[in-house]
Motif scaffolding. Sequence first.
Motif, mmCIF file in Angstrom:
data_model
loop_
_atom_site.group_PDB
_atom_site.id
_atom_site.type_symbol
_atom_site.label_atom_id
_atom_site.label_comp_id
_atom_site.label_asym_id
_atom_site.label_seq_id
_atom_site.Cartn_x
_atom_site.Cartn_y
_atom_site.Cartn_z
ATOM 1 N N TRP A 53 -62.059 -40.717 42.479
ATOM 2 C CA TRP A 53 -62.281 -39.933 43.691
ATOM 3 C C TRP A 53 -63.050 -38.644 43.373
ATOM 4 N N SER A 54 -62.710 -38.002 42.282
ATOM 5 C CA SER A 54 -63.377 -36.745 41.927
ATOM 6 C C SER A 54 -64.802 -36.957 41.459
ATOM 7 N N GLY A 55 -65.082 -38.172 40.991
ATOM 8 C CA GLY A 55 -66.407 -38.447 40.455
ATOM 9 C C GLY A 55 -66.544 -38.086 38.985
ATOM 10 N N PHE A 56 -65.482 -37.523 38.411
ATOM 11 C CA PHE A 56 -65.573 -37.061 37.031
ATOM 12 C C PHE A 56 -65.491 -38.201 36.024
ATOM 13 N N THR A 57 -64.891 -39.314 36.410
ATOM 14 C CA THR A 57 -64.702 -40.414 35.474
ATOM 15 C C THR A 57 -65.326 -41.685 36.026
ATOM 16 N N LYS A 65 -73.250 -51.772 30.975
ATOM 17 C CA LYS A 65 -73.115 -50.440 30.389
ATOM 18 C C LYS A 65 -74.414 -50.012 29.731
ATOM 19 N N GLY A 66 -74.847 -48.796 30.056
ATOM 20 C CA GLY A 66 -76.103 -48.285 29.524
ATOM 21 C C GLY A 66 -77.309 -48.578 30.399
ATOM 22 N N ARG A 67 -77.150 -49.477 31.365
ATOM 23 C CA ARG A 67 -78.259 -49.811 32.272
ATOM 24 C C ARG A 67 -77.974 -49.378 33.711
ATOM 25 N N PHE A 68 -76.722 -49.426 34.109
ATOM 26 C CA PHE A 68 -76.341 -49.082 35.482
ATOM 27 C C PHE A 68 -75.586 -47.760 35.497
ATOM 28 N N THR A 69 -75.730 -47.045 36.610
ATOM 29 C CA THR A 69 -75.021 -45.784 36.786
ATOM 30 C C THR A 69 -74.421 -45.722 38.181
ATOM 31 N N ILE A 70 -73.122 -45.464 38.246
ATOM 32 C CA ILE A 70 -72.448 -45.300 39.529
ATOM 33 C C ILE A 70 -72.286 -43.812 39.808
ATOM 34 N N SER A 71 -72.442 -43.444 41.072
ATOM 35 C CA SER A 71 -72.256 -42.057 41.470
ATOM 36 C C SER A 71 -71.749 -42.020 42.907
ATOM 37 N N ARG A 72 -71.311 -40.849 43.336
ATOM 38 C CA ARG A 72 -70.812 -40.734 44.705
ATOM 39 C C ARG A 72 -71.080 -39.346 45.260
ATOM 40 N N ASP A 73 -71.136 -39.282 46.566
ATOM 41 C CA ASP A 73 -71.288 -38.020 47.284
ATOM 42 C C ASP A 73 -70.193 -38.007 48.347
#
Length: 123
Positions: A53-57, A65-73
């Motif tokens: 939820w915090s986006g920190f982990t 792994k190493g090709r994709f990146t998850i993020s949130r706003d």
Amino acid sequence: QLQLVESGGGVVPAGGSLELSCAASIRTRGSWAMAWIREAPGKEREFIAAITWSGFTTYYGASVKGRFTISRDNEKNMVYLQMNSLKADDTAVYYCAAQDGTATMTAGGYNYWGKGTRVTVSA
């Protein structure tokens, strides 16, 4: 309690990049862990990435792994999946999923799902 709508899928050549988006309509307050999970034809659902939820982990499946990146706003109630160096094996329907609580690395750990967006990687 929660509705998820994915977008951004399409056809991309091998080696290319694509960003998927997930819009969340949250009706119940909670600490929503979010994830991306994919299902390829004839294969079981595969955990791709998750974010707390915090986006920190963040967590990633070994195949991405190493090709994709998850993020949130959280202000926009959006989750993203940036996919780089795409391979033919990445072809699948990609689902956004959520659960109120701990982020897990299993597809079965999420109880809210979108309808998916299709990604096709051409060789």
